[in-house]
Write a protein that holds these residues in place. Structure first.
Motif, PDB file in Angstrom:
ATOM      1  N   GLU A 120      68.183  -4.888 -22.318  1.00  0.00           N
ATOM      2  CA  GLU A 120      67.384  -5.907 -21.328  1.00  0.00           C
ATOM      3  C   GLU A 120      65.475  -5.251 -21.090  1.00  0.00           C
ATOM      4  O   GLU A 120      65.015  -6.219 -20.516  1.00  0.00           O
ATOM      5  N   GLY A 121      65.360  -4.070 -21.289  1.00  0.00           N
ATOM      6  CA  GLY A 121      64.870  -3.452 -20.562  1.00  0.00           C
ATOM      7  C   GLY A 121      63.999  -1.649 -21.770  1.00  0.00           C
ATOM      8  O   GLY A 121      65.241  -1.645 -21.560  1.00  0.00           O
ATOM      9  N   VAL A 122      62.780  -1.531 -22.015  1.00  0.00           N
ATOM     10  CA  VAL A 122      62.231  -0.416 -22.214  1.00  0.00           C
ATOM     11  C   VAL A 122      61.731   0.739 -21.337  1.00  0.00           C
ATOM     12  O   VAL A 122      60.833  -0.039 -21.051  1.00  0.00           O
ATOM     13  N   VAL A 134      54.639  -3.712 -28.546  1.00  0.00           N
ATOM     14  CA  VAL A 134      54.910  -4.095 -27.548  1.00  0.00           C
ATOM     15  C   VAL A 134      54.770  -5.329 -28.126  1.00  0.00           C
ATOM     16  O   VAL A 134      55.725  -6.080 -26.925  1.00  0.00           O
ATOM     17  N   SER A 135      53.951  -5.902 -29.005  1.00  0.00           N
ATOM     18  CA  SER A 135      54.053  -7.753 -29.174  1.00  0.00           C
ATOM     19  C   SER A 135      55.598  -7.846 -29.783  1.00  0.00           C
ATOM     20  O   SER A 135      56.006  -8.803 -29.474  1.00  0.00           O
ATOM     21  N   LYS A 136      56.274  -6.538 -30.486  1.00  0.00           N
ATOM     22  CA  LYS A 136      57.690  -7.771 -30.772  1.00  0.00           C
ATOM     23  C   LYS A 136      57.987  -7.104 -29.728  1.00  0.00           C
ATOM     24  O   LYS A 136      59.495  -8.209 -29.727  1.00  0.00           O
ATOM     25  N   ILE A 142      61.618  -8.495 -23.542  1.00  0.00           N
ATOM     26  CA  ILE A 142      62.180  -7.259 -23.636  1.00  0.00           C
ATOM     27  C   ILE A 142      61.055  -7.024 -22.852  1.00  0.00           C
ATOM     28  O   ILE A 142      59.839  -6.140 -23.696  1.00  0.00           O
ATOM     29  N   PRO A 143      60.812  -6.284 -21.991  1.00  0.00           N
ATOM     30  CA  PRO A 143      59.867  -5.796 -20.926  1.00  0.00           C
ATOM     31  C   PRO A 143      60.134  -3.973 -20.879  1.00  0.00           C
ATOM     32  O   PRO A 143      60.888  -3.170 -20.932  1.00  0.00           O
ATOM     33  N   VAL A 307      62.864  -8.124 -16.033  1.00  0.00           N
ATOM     34  CA  VAL A 307      63.915  -8.944 -16.428  1.00  0.00           C
ATOM     35  C   VAL A 307      64.022  -9.680 -15.484  1.00  0.00           C
ATOM     36  O   VAL A 307      65.133 -10.681 -16.508  1.00  0.00           O
ATOM     37  N   ASP A 308      63.831 -10.050 -14.218  1.00  0.00           N
ATOM     38  CA  ASP A 308      64.580 -10.733 -13.579  1.00  0.00           C
ATOM     39  C   ASP A 308      63.789 -12.004 -13.234  1.00  0.00           C
ATOM     40  O   ASP A 308      63.697 -12.815 -12.535  1.00  0.00           O
TER      41      ASP A 308
END
Length: 335
Positions: A120-122, A134-136, A142-143, A307-308
């Motif tokens: 959900e995020g990195v 970052v682009s992918k 996915i933030p 994410v929200d």
């Protein structure tokens, strides 16, 4: 023979509830009455049910998995950070998918695994982040949050210690103690943390007409030891050394001991981070303490808000930290 996997349907039958209710009980944040939750958990325990997080993620499109990428795990600062992130995220109902990258940069293979696990995020700590990565990830919503570093050209949020101000205050502190010959041992030169610490330290001293000697290191004990063994043998050796992090400073201290140089009587040393080893009696290192817990809390909140869908424009949060005086700096004159 492989043991049969107990599923949510069997729990639902035993607890006399629907399968969706069982799913909600095991989904962090979902609303379920305490009475129903107790009945479902007792039924699950009785028949040995364990929810499959990945399977649930396929159904709900929410895995509650956060990717965390780290490079220099030999630096004790980062394993301590990993432990804090893991505990803090778990308390909020999230799990960490940890990647140790050995190439100082996130690879396409690692990006693919983030996508496979539907993270959900990195959170990225001390590794390089290309615009392609970052682009992918952005394409898949996915933030990314940068922790303990920033990139002025990046579209990512970041949370960092105010390294420039800290470096300046360390320079001021050592100057006020009466020191005259200064050396800074850098971290990796391509990192914002080392550059900002150096810039603040050097700018303060230059204002006082003093140009510090800059020695290149790489955030390792070995680098601190090697540099110290060389510069401390010089006739015009420094009387104060500021190290880009604590583990470098510990290398300097050990080298000084081998050379018979007394700390702090003949040499003052300041580190950065306040790792656990810094307080050990053989070192008792004066250092700049990063407010790690506050930084981690801010990173997690920023990530989950993104994410929200609550955060939009890239934000950079800076935290001050404070100097911890121990026994590695000598008071040469009253300030």
């Amino acid at each position: 023979m492989k043991k049969k996997q107990i599923n949510a349907i069997e729990v639902a039958k035993l607890a006399n509830v629907s399968q969706s209710t069982v799913s909600r009980v095991f989904t962090p944040g979902a609303k379920v009455s305490p009475r129903t939750q107790k009945r479902v958990l007792e039924a699950a325990q009785k028949i040995g049910y364990r929810p499959n997080a990945l399977a649930r993620g396929l159904i709900t499109n929410k895995t509650n998995i956060i990717g965390l990428v780290m490079g220099n795990i030999q630096n004790p600062f980062y394993p301590e950070i990993l432990d804090e992130f893991t505990k803090s995220l778990y308390e909020k109902g999230y799990h960490v998918l940890f990647f140790h990258t050995k190439n100082d940069a996130i690879t396409q293979d690692e990006v693919s695994q983030f996508l496979e696990y539907n993270v959900e995020g990195v959170i990225v700590t001390d590794v390089l982040l290309s615009s392609n990565v970052v682009s992918k990830l952005s394409t898949h919503d996915i933030p990314i949050i940068l922790f303990n570093r920033y990139n002025q050209d990046s579209t990512c949020h970041s949370v960092c210690c105010d390294n420039y101000s800290a470096g300046m205050k360390i320079g001021e502190y050592l100057f006020k103690q009466g020191h005259q010959k200064f050396t800074y041992i850098t971290g990796r030169t391509n990192t914002s943390t080392s550059r900002d610490r150096e810039r603040g330290f050097a700018e303060f001293l230059l204002q006082k007409g003093i140009k510090p000697v800059i020695e290149e290191g790489d955030y390792t004990y070995e680098a601190g030891y090697t540099v110290a063994m060389r510069v401390l043998k010089n006739r015009n050796r420094p009387d104060a050394i500021f190290c880009a992090n604590d583990i470098v400073a510990l290398g300097v201290i050990d080298a000084a001991k081998i050379l018979g140089i007394s700390i702090p009587n003949e040499l003052s040393i300041v580190g950065f981070d306040d790792i656990s080893m810094a307080s050990w009696p053989p070192y008792s290192l004066t250092t700049w303490q990063q407010p790690v817990k506050e930084m981690i809390e801010a990173t997690i909140n920023m990530l989950l808000n993104t994410v929200d869908g609550e955060a939009t424009k890239p934000q950079s949060l800076l935290f001050s930290g404070k100097l911890l005086e121990r026994k590695s700096v000598k008071l040469l004159k009253n300030s």
